[in-house]
Design a protein around this motif. Structure first.
Motif, mmCIF file in Angstrom:
data_model
loop_
_atom_site.group_PDB
_atom_site.id
_atom_site.type_symbol
_atom_site.label_atom_id
_atom_site.label_comp_id
_atom_site.label_asym_id
_atom_site.label_seq_id
_atom_site.Cartn_x
_atom_site.Cartn_y
_atom_site.Cartn_z
ATOM 1 N N SER A 52 -13.681 -11.092 -5.847
ATOM 2 C CA SER A 52 -14.206 -10.528 -4.594
ATOM 3 C C SER A 52 -13.980 -11.461 -3.411
ATOM 4 O O SER A 52 -14.047 -11.033 -2.262
ATOM 5 C CB SER A 52 -15.702 -10.220 -4.728
ATOM 6 N N ARG A 53 -13.705 -12.745 -3.708
ATOM 7 C CA ARG A 53 -13.514 -13.722 -2.621
ATOM 8 C C ARG A 53 -12.057 -13.855 -2.189
ATOM 9 O O ARG A 53 -11.752 -14.621 -1.278
ATOM 10 C CB ARG A 53 -14.063 -15.091 -3.055
ATOM 11 N N LEU A 54 -11.164 -13.139 -2.852
ATOM 12 C CA LEU A 54 -9.767 -13.158 -2.404
ATOM 13 C C LEU A 54 -9.688 -12.642 -0.977
ATOM 14 O O LEU A 54 -10.336 -11.649 -0.632
ATOM 15 C CB LEU A 54 -8.891 -12.254 -3.285
ATOM 16 N N THR A 55 -8.887 -13.296 -0.142
ATOM 17 C CA THR A 55 -8.664 -12.759 1.201
ATOM 18 C C THR A 55 -7.818 -11.497 1.081
ATOM 19 O O THR A 55 -7.211 -11.229 0.036
ATOM 20 C CB THR A 55 -7.918 -13.764 2.093
ATOM 21 N N ALA A 56 -7.771 -10.726 2.164
ATOM 22 C CA ALA A 56 -6.982 -9.498 2.156
ATOM 23 C C ALA A 56 -5.520 -9.805 1.819
ATOM 24 O O ALA A 56 -4.899 -9.108 1.011
ATOM 25 C CB ALA A 56 -7.088 -8.803 3.507
ATOM 26 N N GLU A 57 -4.974 -10.862 2.419
ATOM 27 C CA GLU A 57 -3.568 -11.169 2.167
ATOM 28 C C GLU A 57 -3.353 -11.649 0.725
ATOM 29 O O GLU A 57 -2.354 -11.314 0.101
ATOM 30 C CB GLU A 57 -3.030 -12.212 3.154
ATOM 31 N N GLU A 58 -4.302 -12.420 0.191
ATOM 32 C CA GLU A 58 -4.190 -12.844 -1.214
ATOM 33 C C GLU A 58 -4.207 -11.636 -2.150
ATOM 34 O O GLU A 58 -3.449 -11.573 -3.120
ATOM 35 C CB GLU A 58 -5.348 -13.797 -1.562
ATOM 36 N N PHE A 59 -5.076 -10.674 -1.847
ATOM 37 C CA PHE A 59 -5.135 -9.458 -2.660
ATOM 38 C C PHE A 59 -3.804 -8.715 -2.619
ATOM 39 O O PHE A 59 -3.256 -8.312 -3.646
ATOM 40 C CB PHE A 59 -6.271 -8.544 -2.169
ATOM 41 N N VAL A 60 -3.286 -8.540 -1.410
ATOM 42 C CA VAL A 60 -2.014 -7.829 -1.257
ATOM 43 C C VAL A 60 -0.897 -8.564 -1.995
ATOM 44 O O VAL A 60 -0.142 -7.967 -2.766
ATOM 45 C CB VAL A 60 -1.655 -7.664 0.236
ATOM 46 N N GLU A 61 -0.795 -9.876 -1.758
ATOM 47 C CA GLU A 61 0.316 -10.644 -2.337
ATOM 48 C C GLU A 61 0.197 -10.748 -3.861
ATOM 49 O O GLU A 61 1.155 -10.474 -4.593
ATOM 50 C CB GLU A 61 0.346 -12.053 -1.719
ATOM 51 N N GLN A 62 -0.998 -11.109 -4.361
ATOM 52 C CA GLN A 62 -1.155 -11.351 -5.797
ATOM 53 C C GLN A 62 -1.217 -10.064 -6.622
ATOM 54 O O GLN A 62 -0.609 -9.976 -7.694
ATOM 55 C CB GLN A 62 -2.433 -12.177 -6.055
ATOM 56 N N ILE A 63 -1.956 -9.066 -6.119
ATOM 57 C CA ILE A 63 -2.173 -7.850 -6.921
ATOM 58 C C ILE A 63 -1.132 -6.773 -6.602
ATOM 59 O O ILE A 63 -0.393 -6.325 -7.484
ATOM 60 C CB ILE A 63 -3.600 -7.286 -6.705
ATOM 61 N N LEU A 120 1.822 -5.571 -9.280
ATOM 62 C CA LEU A 120 2.145 -4.139 -9.367
ATOM 63 C C LEU A 120 3.496 -3.772 -8.760
ATOM 64 O O LEU A 120 3.954 -2.644 -8.937
ATOM 65 C CB LEU A 120 1.041 -3.313 -8.692
ATOM 66 N N GLN A 121 4.129 -4.687 -8.056
ATOM 67 C CA GLN A 121 5.422 -4.415 -7.407
ATOM 68 C C GLN A 121 5.367 -3.126 -6.576
ATOM 69 O O GLN A 121 6.244 -2.263 -6.663
ATOM 70 C CB GLN A 121 6.551 -4.311 -8.454
ATOM 71 N N ALA A 122 4.311 -3.002 -5.785
ATOM 72 C CA ALA A 122 4.103 -1.786 -4.995
ATOM 73 C C ALA A 122 5.174 -1.607 -3.934
ATOM 74 O O ALA A 122 5.490 -2.539 -3.193
ATOM 75 C CB ALA A 122 2.729 -1.828 -4.339
ATOM 76 N N LYS A 123 5.726 -0.392 -3.885
ATOM 77 C CA LYS A 123 6.682 -0.027 -2.837
ATOM 78 C C LYS A 123 6.077 0.998 -1.874
ATOM 79 O O LYS A 123 6.563 1.190 -0.773
ATOM 80 C CB LYS A 123 7.962 0.553 -3.460
ATOM 81 N N HIS A 124 5.025 1.681 -2.345
ATOM 82 C CA HIS A 124 4.364 2.698 -1.514
ATOM 83 C C HIS A 124 2.900 2.730 -1.960
ATOM 84 O O HIS A 124 2.611 2.763 -3.156
ATOM 85 C CB HIS A 124 5.027 4.064 -1.719
ATOM 86 N N VAL A 125 1.975 2.684 -0.987
ATOM 87 C CA VAL A 125 0.544 2.679 -1.296
ATOM 88 C C VAL A 125 -0.107 3.880 -0.618
ATOM 89 O O VAL A 125 0.047 4.079 0.585
ATOM 90 C CB VAL A 125 -0.129 1.373 -0.818
ATOM 91 N N ILE A 126 -0.810 4.679 -1.419
ATOM 92 C CA ILE A 126 -1.520 5.849 -0.896
ATOM 93 C C ILE A 126 -3.001 5.496 -0.860
ATOM 94 O O ILE A 126 -3.597 5.168 -1.888
ATOM 95 C CB ILE A 126 -1.276 7.079 -1.794
ATOM 96 N N ILE A 127 -3.612 5.556 0.338
ATOM 97 C CA ILE A 127 -4.960 4.995 0.474
ATOM 98 C C ILE A 127 -5.771 5.803 1.490
ATOM 99 O O ILE A 127 -5.218 6.383 2.409
ATOM 100 C CB ILE A 127 -4.855 3.501 0.898
ATOM 101 N N GLY A 128 -7.101 5.804 1.319
ATOM 102 C CA GLY A 128 -7.976 6.526 2.239
ATOM 103 C C GLY A 128 -8.067 5.870 3.600
ATOM 104 O O GLY A 128 -7.976 4.642 3.717
ATOM 105 N N GLY A 180 -10.324 -6.899 0.537
ATOM 106 C CA GLY A 180 -10.337 -8.330 0.839
ATOM 107 C C GLY A 180 -11.758 -8.871 0.941
ATOM 108 O O GLY A 180 -12.737 -8.116 0.878
ATOM 109 N N ARG A 181 -11.873 -10.174 1.081
ATOM 110 C CA ARG A 181 -13.180 -10.838 1.143
ATOM 111 C C ARG A 181 -14.058 -10.198 2.223
ATOM 112 O O ARG A 181 -13.614 -9.970 3.356
ATOM 113 C CB ARG A 181 -12.975 -12.325 1.460
#
Length: 298
Positions: A86-97, A102-110, A116-117
């Motif tokens: 839960s303490r990961l920053t937004a950029e850490e979440f994006v980069e690591q996860i 997940l090697q995301a190429k397209h993200v579908i989100i609300g 992020g933290r």
């Protein structure tokens, strides 16, 4: 895992609102020839951050995965939710996860998704990260997001009130209980209504209101109907809540076997009878009602 199209959420219930998003996800992944992935978290964030052990979920992880895959999903990724995570920053979440794992190429989100933290990043931030890390972002409309939230609440409320038919309508499938058959007190056998006692390991699983239900299971590839009692067996002064199923026209031994039971209709409240004979007479009435109901459904 190859490159993916990803959506993020708890997707508890995988109900009609969720199904619309999952179908969109699967279709987009197919059109791009990528894998479709749902990223979810367990335990539920509220269990970890708010010590909310009382939160009950519509599906177990195994049930959720089976339902999602029935819609053509490639993979359900369950990320352990911890205080450190839960303490990961937004950029850490994006980069690591999203990127590395997940090697995301397209993200579908609300439209209202925060991550992020301290949940301090939103969809606009995600789009900016997408430009840096080479993925695109698609927004789920406010209407669809609201449908998801409303449906989850209505389903939980309906189940807690024993209104299985409303819950099943929102789910677009039958609400289920899954567990192992364990030995009970054998009282059902003494009155010629033997029961399979279902033990559910997951303490976070929502159990509907006490009472008697019409249910269905698939056993050895055969559909078997029955009556299920959720409650304390007050007639014999039971001390613990049990889930017991009497299957109609079925004799096999189910001890120690995995069993999944679909709930169809609630017949009545649990009642304390004066004698076992009175209980047996009521079960006979319940059985006739159940058989009539099944014959009308088929």
């Amino acid at each position: 895992m190859g490159p993916t199209v990803v959506t993020i959420g708890t997707f508890d219930g995988v109900h009609l609102g969720h199904q619309k998003i999952i179908k969109r996800l699967v279709a987009e992944a197919k059109s791009r020839q990528l894998e479709s992935v749902v990223l979810t978290f367990f335990p539920h964030p509220r269990m970890v951050l708010q010590k909310d052990a009382n939160i009950k979920l519509i599906n177990t992880i195994e049930e959720k995965e089976a339902i999602l895959k029935s819609f053509g999903l490639s993979k359900l990724v369950v990320n352990p939710f911890t205080k450190a995570f839960s303490r990961l920053t937004a950029e850490e979440f994006v980069e690591q996860i999203l990127v590395q794992q997940l090697q995301a190429k397209h993200v579908i989100i609300g439209y209202d998704h925060h991550f992020g933290r301290n949940r301090n990043a939103n969809i606009d931030d995600l789009k900016k990260f997408g430009e840096v890390y080479n993925f695109t972002v698609e927004e789920i409309s406010a209407q669809d997001v609201d449908d998801v939230a409303v449906s989850s609440t209505k389903i939980r409320t309906a189940l807690q009130e024993g209104d299985i038919e409303t819950a099943n309508t929102f789910l677009n499938y039958k609400f289920m209980l899954s567990g192992i058959v364990v030995k009970g007190k054998g009282i059902g056998k003494t009155i010629n209504y033997p029961t399979a006692n279902l033990q559910i390991e997951e303490d976070y699983k929502l159990i509907p209101k006490n009472g008697v239900y019409i249910v269905k299971s698939t056993i050895n590839n055969n559909e078997v109907y029955g009556m299920m009692n959720i409650g304390f067996n007050p007639t014999v002064n039971g001390q613990h809540k049990t889930i017991e199923v009497h299957f109609l026209n079925f004799k096999d031994d189910l001890y120690n076997k995995s069993l999944q039971v679909e709930l169809i209709k609630r017949i009545r409240n649990e009642i304390k009878f004066n004698t076992l004979s009175d209980l047996k007479a009521q079960i006979a009435i319940d059985q006739k009602f159940t058989l009539d109901f099944i014959n009308n459904v088929k």
